[in-house]
Scaffold this motif. Structure first.
Motif, short mmCIF file in Angstrom:
data_model
loop_
_atom_site.label_atom_id
_atom_site.label_comp_id
_atom_site.label_asym_id
_atom_site.label_seq_id
_atom_site.Cartn_x
_atom_site.Cartn_y
_atom_site.Cartn_z
N GLY A 1 51.45 53.23 33.67
CA GLY A 1 50.43 52.58 34.48
C GLY A 1 51.07 51.44 35.26
O GLY A 1 51.93 50.73 34.73
N ILE A 2 50.68 51.28 36.53
CA ILE A 2 51.10 50.10 37.29
C ILE A 2 49.83 49.36 37.71
O ILE A 2 48.94 49.94 38.33
CB ILE A 2 51.97 50.48 38.49
CG1 ILE A 2 53.33 50.98 38.01
CG2 ILE A 2 52.17 49.28 39.43
CD1 ILE A 2 54.37 51.17 39.10
N TYR A 3 49.77 48.08 37.35
CA TYR A 3 48.59 47.27 37.61
C TYR A 3 48.99 45.99 38.32
O TYR A 3 50.07 45.45 38.06
CB TYR A 3 47.91 46.89 36.28
CG TYR A 3 47.24 48.05 35.62
CD1 TYR A 3 47.98 48.94 34.86
CD2 TYR A 3 45.87 48.27 35.78
CE1 TYR A 3 47.37 50.04 34.27
CE2 TYR A 3 45.26 49.37 35.19
CZ TYR A 3 46.01 50.25 34.44
OH TYR A 3 45.40 51.33 33.87
N PRO A 4 48.12 45.50 39.23
CA PRO A 4 48.43 44.21 39.83
C PRO A 4 48.25 43.11 38.79
O PRO A 4 47.37 43.22 37.93
CB PRO A 4 47.38 44.08 40.95
CG PRO A 4 46.26 44.96 40.53
CD PRO A 4 46.83 46.06 39.69
N VAL A 5 49.09 42.09 38.85
CA VAL A 5 48.91 40.98 37.92
C VAL A 5 47.58 40.30 38.21
O VAL A 5 46.85 39.91 37.31
CB VAL A 5 50.09 39.99 38.05
CG1 VAL A 5 49.75 38.66 37.42
CG2 VAL A 5 51.32 40.57 37.38
N ASP A 6 47.30 40.20 39.50
CA ASP A 6 46.05 39.59 39.92
C ASP A 6 45.09 40.72 40.30
O ASP A 6 45.38 41.49 41.21
CB ASP A 6 46.34 38.70 41.13
CG ASP A 6 45.25 37.69 41.32
OD1 ASP A 6 44.10 37.98 40.92
OD2 ASP A 6 45.55 36.62 41.85
N THR A 7 43.96 40.85 39.60
CA THR A 7 43.06 41.99 39.85
C THR A 7 42.62 42.08 41.30
O THR A 7 42.34 43.17 41.80
CB THR A 7 41.79 41.89 38.98
OG1 THR A 7 41.32 40.57 39.04
CG2 THR A 7 42.07 42.30 37.57
N GLU A 8 42.62 40.95 42.00
CA GLU A 8 42.19 40.98 43.41
C GLU A 8 43.17 41.72 44.30
O GLU A 8 42.85 42.07 45.43
CB GLU A 8 42.07 39.55 43.94
CG GLU A 8 40.80 38.87 43.50
CD GLU A 8 40.89 37.36 43.64
OE1 GLU A 8 41.63 36.89 44.53
OE2 GLU A 8 40.24 36.68 42.85
N ASP A 9 44.40 41.95 43.81
CA ASP A 9 45.42 42.58 44.65
C ASP A 9 45.39 44.11 44.56
O ASP A 9 46.30 44.76 45.06
CB ASP A 9 46.82 42.08 44.25
CG ASP A 9 46.99 40.62 44.57
OD1 ASP A 9 46.24 40.12 45.43
OD2 ASP A 9 47.85 39.97 43.94
N TYR A 10 44.36 44.67 43.96
CA TYR A 10 44.33 46.12 43.76
C TYR A 10 44.46 46.90 45.07
O TYR A 10 45.28 47.81 45.19
CB TYR A 10 43.05 46.53 43.03
CG TYR A 10 42.88 48.02 42.92
CD1 TYR A 10 43.64 48.77 42.04
CD2 TYR A 10 41.94 48.69 43.71
CE1 TYR A 10 43.50 50.14 41.95
CE2 TYR A 10 41.79 50.07 43.63
CZ TYR A 10 42.57 50.79 42.74
OH TYR A 10 42.42 52.14 42.65
N GLU A 11 43.67 46.53 46.08
CA GLU A 11 43.70 47.27 47.34
C GLU A 11 45.06 47.15 48.02
O GLU A 11 45.57 48.10 48.60
CB GLU A 11 42.57 46.83 48.29
CG GLU A 11 41.21 47.42 47.94
CD GLU A 11 41.22 48.95 47.83
OE1 GLU A 11 41.97 49.62 48.57
OE2 GLU A 11 40.46 49.49 46.99
#
Ligand code: GDP
Ligand code: MG
Length: 597
Positions: free
Chosen positions: A297-307
């Protein structure tokens, strides 16, 4: 055609492939002074830093031999097992190979695996004994090793130094006199093999090909056989250090093609280019759709950076077709992507490129291989398990199959014992042991791929004191007893820390995971219990003890700017932390299971 030679260089890592390529370019005057820089062919920053060739490229040299002008196409091959399919396609585009062996290191695992690929494709092998300038070189012994391996004459082995230039002329002589010229049919319909492609943000995808039959002309209406799509050949040309556009690339030669394709996925290595109106009846053999081997899985550290992460991944995929990803969500990490990679090196490369080229800070979860599960209810339906959470409930599970590999390890006789113990611990089964010389042994094992993902290289290096080389190839799926081990922090299951493990190792690894997490998770204001569980059963437990004091307490009442600085410093340190429930988890924790020893 008589004056073309297509060849590649195959070698174990660090035996001098890139240095030799540079020296050949130098010697043939293919590089101007200005263009000279170390390791010309490794032109991605990342490749240069790591000193490895990730993507293969081709380069053309002109050389006059006995008054006749020859065109030499050097096709570079990637040097890592993650990219072995690309190696096989590059080899398929050649008639000969320089087999480079380090005169101090002798034959290693990749020497042999690459040699087999070359022999499968009927390549003429020119053995090169490199680094003869080294004081530690062992030219007589290593020549004997090469003679044993190839069954050639000792005189066939060319002593060389890519560093000082010894033997370079002899190598060029051998390329011309020993490697056969290409033998395609000039009048047959176009049939060209795609052996590589590179994404160029301005010109679209550049496709590198070898013409087998016929020719490819500028503006020709062409078709890619495997994808079934057709294009106009907007530009074709030959590859020197810069590209030279041409009207036509003829039978036997190597070139590049630009069609305006903007998505790397349309150009598949191994595909056949043919004429759209008069297609060849026979595609080039050996085409495969490359499948990802490792998932994480690769996730943004900051959830706002998803897009923004999605946009970055899409751009990356345009120039790296072997990256695949689908959106997924994790209770712990929110929205992210399940990504498929060719192997662990590829995973690291993608992670680094996301950071360097796209300025993204990401969290990568525990990698796993791709399993196939079957339930009792529908025993014929394959359930692909690319994520631990995809594993069906144990009560409904009929069986799981996991990917196996054939591992080949070459080591000194002294280390056979420790290497064997390691491989057996990693669920390996020995299938062959043969002495290459009295000192050097080749061991073959059937092993689960998953065990290679989990800190195998480092341990192999340790147990052999660096005297072991390793290579592998997939051999299919086998039934296996897998369980899902969950991790609970402060009583809450953190899905991103779950791992699929073999039943026999699950307790041991679960325990080590808890210990490792205890080291990595910073202390907070309260005790944090760390538990490993299989289903509802807790198999291990550790506790991160609470902090005694507030860190800011020591400047209590003191100057406010000092206090702010301290807080800022803490915040920086947190950059790669994810808040899960009320627990802060650092990035290393998500990869902890890879480095348990
Ligand atoms: P590759 O991994 O096969 O591409 O190997 P490189 O070309 O990157 O070489 C690995 C290392 O060996 C580098 O530090 C080179 O400078 C060194 N090297 C390559 N050829 C020679 C040689 O002929 N003599 C010596 N002494 N060093 C060499
Ligand atoms: Mg190299």
């Amino acid at each position: 055609m008589k004056h073309i030679r297509n060849f590649c260089i195959i070698a174990h890592i660090d035996h001098g492939k890139s240095t030799l390529a540079d020296r050949l370019l130098d010697f043939t005057g293919s590089v101007t002074e200005r263009e000279k820089q170390a390791q010309l062919l490794d032109n991605m920053d990342l490749e240069r830093e790591r000193g490895i060739t990730i993507k293969s490229h081709a380069i053309q040299m002109d050389y006059v031999h006995e008054g006749e002008q020859y065109t030499l196409n050097l096709i570079d091959t990637p040097g890592h097992v993650d990219f072995s399919y690309e190696v096989s396609r590059s080899i398929a585009a050649c008639e000969g190979a320089l087999l480079v062996v380090d005169a101090a290191q002798s034959i290693q695992a990749q020497t042999i695996s690459n040699l087999y690929l070359a022999l499968e494709n009927d390549l003429e092998i020119i053995p090169v004994l490199n680094k003869v300038d080294l004081p530690s070189a062992n030219p007589e012994e290593v020549t004997d090793d090469i003679v044993d391996l190839l069954g050639c004459d000792p005189e066939d082995v060319i002593p060389a130094s890519a560093k000082t230039g010894i033997g370079i002329e002899e190598i060029l002589h051998a390329i011309i006199t020993k490697i056969p010229a290409p033998s395609g049919k000039v009048d047959a319909p176009l049939r060209a093999l795609i052996f590589d492609s590179v994404y160029n943000p301005f010109r679209g995808v550049e496709t590198f090909f070898r013409v087998i039959n016929g020719s490819i002309k500028k503006n020709q209406h062409i078709k890619f056989v495997a994808t079934g799509k057709d294009y106009s050949a907007d530009e074709v040309g030959t590859l020197k250090l810069i590209q030279h556009p041409k009207q036509e690339i003829k039978t036997g030669d190597v070139g590049y093609l630009i069609t305006g394709i903007k998505d790397a996925r349309e150009v598949k290595v191994g595909d056949t280019i043919t004429d759209a109106k008069n297609p060849t009846t026979e595609a080039v053999a050996g085409f495969e759709d490359v499948k990802p081997m490792v998932f994480a899985g690769i996730y943004p550290v900051d959830t706002e950076d998803y897009e923004e992460l999605r946009a970055s991944m899409e751009k990356l995929q345009l120039n790296d077709a072997s990256l695949v990803f689908t959106p997924e969500s994790s209770a712990a990490l929110g929205f992210g992507f399940r990504c498929g990679f060719l192997g662990m090196l590829h995973l690291e490369i993608i992670q680094e490129r996301l950071e360097r080229e796209f300025d993204m800070t990401v969290i990568t979860t525990v990698p796993n291989v791709s399993y196939q599960a079957y339930t009792n209810k529908h025993p014929d339906d394959i359930i692909l398990v690319n994520n631990p959470s995809d594993l069906p409930e144990p009560s409904t599970l009929n069986r799981v199959e996991e990917p196996f590999i054939k591992a080949s390890i070459i080591t000194k006789a002294d280390y056979v014992g420790p290497v064997m113990s390691l491989c057996i611990e990693k669920r390996g089964e020995i299938t062959n042991q043969s002495y290459l010389t009295t000192e050097r042994v080749e061991l073959s094992f059937d092993m689960p791929l998953a065990e290679i993902v989990f800190d195998f290289y480092d341990r192999l290096k340790t147990v052999s004191r660096g005297y072991a080389s390793f290579d592998y190839s997939p051999i299919g799926l086998r039934t296996s007893k897998l369980v899902k081990v969950d991790v609970l922090l402060n009583g809450n299951k953190v899905d991103a820390l779950s791992a699929l493990l073999h039943q026999d190792n699950a307790y041991d690894i679960g325990k080590k995971m808890c210990e490792k997490l205890k080291e990595l998770i910073p202390r907070q204001q309260f005790d944090i219990p760390i538990q490993a569980a299989i289903g509802a059963k807790i198999i291990s437990r550790e506790t991160v003890k609470a902090l005694r004091k507030d860190v800011t307490a020591k400047c209590y009442g003191g100057d406010i700017s000092r206090k702010r600085k301290l807080l800022e410093k803490q915040k920086k340190g947190k950059k790669r932390m994810r808040q899960v429930g009320n627990v802060e988890i650092p990035q290393e924790a998500f990869m902890a299971v890879l480095k348990l020893n």
